[in-house]
Enzyme design. Structure first.
Site, short mmCIF file in Angstrom:
data_model
loop_
_atom_site.label_atom_id
_atom_site.label_comp_id
_atom_site.label_asym_id
_atom_site.label_seq_id
_atom_site.Cartn_x
_atom_site.Cartn_y
_atom_site.Cartn_z
N SER A 186 1.50 -1.07 -5.75
CA SER A 186 0.10 -1.31 -5.14
C SER A 186 0.56 -0.31 -3.73
CB SER A 186 -0.15 -2.76 -4.58
OG SER A 186 -0.66 -3.21 -3.01
N LYS A 187 -0.86 0.01 -3.19
CA LYS A 187 -0.89 0.89 -1.85
C LYS A 187 -0.23 -0.41 -0.76
CE LYS A 187 -4.42 3.79 -3.21
NZ LYS A 187 -6.05 4.34 -3.37
N ARG A 188 -0.02 -1.27 -0.56
CA ARG A 188 0.80 -1.59 0.62
C ARG A 188 2.26 -2.29 -0.16
NH1 ARG A 188 -4.90 -4.58 -1.08
NH2 ARG A 188 -3.48 -5.17 -2.63
N ASP A 189 2.51 -2.24 -1.08
CA ASP A 189 3.89 -1.88 -1.22
C ASP A 189 4.48 -0.56 -0.83
OD1 ASP A 189 6.68 -2.09 -2.74
OD2 ASP A 189 5.86 -1.84 -4.83
N TYR B 183 1.86 8.13 -1.61
CA TYR B 183 1.14 9.72 -1.71
C TYR B 183 2.58 10.91 -2.03
CZ TYR B 183 -1.69 6.21 0.02
OH TYR B 183 -2.99 5.07 -0.07
#
Length: 481
Positions: free
Chosen positions: A255-258, A264
């Site tokens: 998850s991009k919140r991880d 990136y």
């Protein structure tokens, strides 16, 4: 087989992410394996979520990775251009009009408030899955004319066939089946005239002659909607393959919140990971080569890559494995190439402008075998610019009775002519005079001189530290004992 054409079609709603990069890489490998074209198309219709620099990030870091498109907004083929969806609105209108004309689509004048009220009513009646009521499908001609005259806002919905089965052979997962009765009449063009994803992608894939579509498993549910459009328009359906999730080390979807994992591609470049190492590592996220080898050139991956060896299980993003792969590529570089790569990272942390190039090169090369990624050099070379903080292990070594003895003997034996060979001779003198051997000898001198309990070749390190720093450290320690 017709010419293979595979597309990577990101939305510029963010920067190039690991998951998107893996999709692009697989698209590229499949296209090149079959001697086909790799097409980059920008799906920019989600205007509110598009971010400034999103498209540029995609282009820049794909190129950095070596995933070079044959066609893109910057490299258009006139036969298929334009490559940004917002530049293709006239094309989508042509086909939405055609679908209305064929009776496969219709105008829907329902307001968002009316739709929400209807869906709430369905939920209250116990419907788990809500869908459009087809109210506007059954409007009489007089109401339609009135709506037209009044210029009433409308979206366009597809009339989903009843009791139809959509079956396809997924290149990763095998046969997948959907029933049309589970899909309500869905919007193909929003009230602002912008097409929805599932509509635009079909028009683009057909007109750009896309033969194979690889994408994440979250797109599986989109496939029947796209298939029905292909069939309505009498077009050939591409082959679909849905790749499994990338998960973190705990087995959870990346998850991009991880924040436990850098998300990136730009972050990996900034940390000093090599593009060829990233390419190699990502190729193994959901694909397995024949044999036991793990390190491949791009040409080797292109030759080996086959959709038949794509995994049906989630792929773990193992940062330690990526770092190991990067380490192999980094230490295989020629010394001159390695120095050119790591020096900018050293210069970010320390002022090297007053240092002799030969000294800088010798210092950096001390760490060639152990440096796993570029930014790691900053911590390694810190001992040459500032006194490190003592670790608990180093403090323990300094407490040994033998440590001040060997430190004093080495200090007294320091040579006049400052060379690595002369320092080795001084070490041998101190060793003979004190009779200290083994770990107390080597660790005692290393910690008292470098203030670290581990490091590269000791005599080379002491030479680079220089007489002034070395004498200061040894004197300060010996006199404080």
């Amino acid at each position: 087989m017709n010419k293979v054409r595979v597309r990577y079609a990101p939305s510029p709603t963010g920067f190039l992410h690991i998951g998107n990069a893996r999709t692009a890489l697989f698209d590229f490998l499949v296209a090149k394996h079959y001697g086909g074209d790799f097409v980059l198309r920008i799906e920019d219709t989600d205007i509110e979520r598009n971010v400034e620099g999103g498209e540029a990030s995609q282009m820049e870091y794909l190129e950095w990775l070596g995933i070079i498109p044959d066609e893109s907004p910057d490299k258009p083929n006139p036969k298929y251009a334009p490559y940004r969806q917002m530049e293709r609105l006239d094309i989508y209108k042509e086909y939405s009009d055609k679908l209305i004309e064929l009776g496969h689509a219709y105008k829907c004048y329902c307001t968002p408030e009316e739709l929400e009220a209807d869906y709430e009513k369905q939920k209250a009646e116990g419907h788990v899955s809500t869908r459009y009521s087809q109210k506007c499908l059954h409007l009489d001609e007089e109401t339609k004319l009135t709506n037209e005259k009044e210029g009433k806002s409308f979206s366009i919905r597809l009339k989903v066939p009843t009791d139809t089965q959509y079956k396809f052979d997924d290149m990763v997962r095998g046969e997948i089946t959907f029933e049309s009765k589970d899909i309500g009449d869905w919007v193909i063009v929003k009230s602002n005239g912008i097409p929805t994803y599932n509509f635009a992608v079909v028009i683009d894939d057909h007109l750009m002659e896309i033969s194979h579509v690889f994408r994440g498993e979250e797109h599986i549910s989109n496939t029947p909607r796209q298939m029905m459009l292909f069939e309505m328009l009498g077009w050939e359906i591409p082959r679909y393959g849905h790749m499994t999730l990338i998960v973190n080390e705990e087995g959870k979807k990346l998850s991009k919140r991880d924040h436990s994992v850098m998300q990136y591609i730009s972050q990996y470049k900034e940390q000093g990971y090599l593009p060829e190492a990233m390419f190699n590592f990502m190729a193994l996220l959901g694909w397995s080569p024949k044999g036991e080898d793990e390190l491949f050139t791009v040409d080797e991956l292109i030759a080996q890559f086959s959709e038949t060896r794509l995994s049906k299980s989630p792929s773990m993003f193992d940062v330690k494995k990526l770092t190991w792969v990067n380490h192999q590529y980094l230490k295989a570089k020629e010394d001159s190439e390695w120095l050119s790569f790591v020096r900018p990272f050293a210069e970010e942390a320390f002022d090297l402008s007053n240092k002799d190039d030969a000294w800088v090169n010798q210092m950096l090369l001390l760490y060639k075998e152990q440096t796993q990624y570029g930014a790691e050099i900053k911590e390694s070379i810190k001992i040459f610019f500032e006194d490190p903080v003592l670790s608990d292990n180093a403090k323990d070594v300094l407490s040994w009775e033998t440590t001040p003895v060997i430190a004093k003997a080495f200090l007294d034996a320091l040579p006049q002519e400052w060379t690595v060979e002369n320092l080795k001779e001084a070490f041998n003198v101190a060793k003979t005079e004190t009779g200290i051997k083994g770990k107390p000898l080597f660790m005692g001198l290393r910690v008292s001189a470098t203030l670290q309990d581990h490091g590269p070749d000791l005599m080379s390190s002491l030479y680079l530290l220089g007489r002034e720093t070395l004498e200061r450290r040894l004197k300060a320690y010996v006199t404080s004992v």
